[in-house]
Design an enzyme around this catalytic site. Structure first.
Site: not given
Ligand code: TYD
Length: 138
Positions: A50
């Site tokens: 992303h």
């Molecule tokens: P995501 O940012 O997509 O993680 P990565 O890029 O490491 O794979 O986040 C994973 C999940 O966690 C998504 O459902 C959103 C949630 N999340 C929160 O609720 N709060 C946060 O501060 C972050 C970073 C993620």
């Protein structure tokens, strides 16, 4: 590549171990509103995929190592974080993928804003479209 860069933190190390101070707006370029960490990631798992529209982040690998693939819609770059005083700044509109987390890896992330799903671009085609507009004028 635009909107990314390495940040070297002061590392107060010695026989007693290692201490790294981090101060908002002093050695990272924004006010920290949120921190989170990612750990216990199986080695075969890739995360990220992303970009953010507005968010600024600094990543710091506190233990072990991890690779971060960065894209700006034009160039791509892989940065390995494997040192607790070498951070990576990632600004708006940079696509990131995180992989090769070693066992015991702890990835700390400092962010300029509270969590907001609306700030994410998770679709790569949509990312390329917005990145072209965003970087096109620079
Ligand atoms: P995501 O940012 O997509 O993680 P990565 O890029 O490491 O794979 O986040 C994973 C999940 O966690 C998504 O459902 C959103 C949630 N999340 C929160 O609720 N709060 C946060 O501060 C972050 C970073 C993620």
């Amino acid at each position: 590549m635009y909107n990314m860069g390495n940040i070297r933190f002061k590392d107060i190390s010695g026989k007693a171990g290692c201490l790294v101070p981090i101060e908002s707006k002093r050695n990272i370029p924004f006010d920290i509103k949120r921190i989170y960490y990612i750990t216990q990631v199986p080695n075969e798992i890739r995360r990220g995929f992303h970009s953010h529209r507005q968010l600024h982040q600094v990543l710091l690998c506190l233990n072990g190592s991890v690779k971060i693939k960065l894209k700006d819609g034009n160039e791509e770059l892989v940065v390995e974080l494997n040192n607790c005083s070498e951070g990576l700044y990632i600004g708006p509109m940079i696509w990131r993928e995180m992989y090769d987390f070693t066992e015991g890896c702890v990835l700390l992330v400092m962010a300029s804003e509270y969590y907001d799903e609306k700030d994410y671009i998770r679709d790569y085609e949509e990312y390329l479209k917005e990145a072209k507009q965003f970087f096109g004028t620079k």
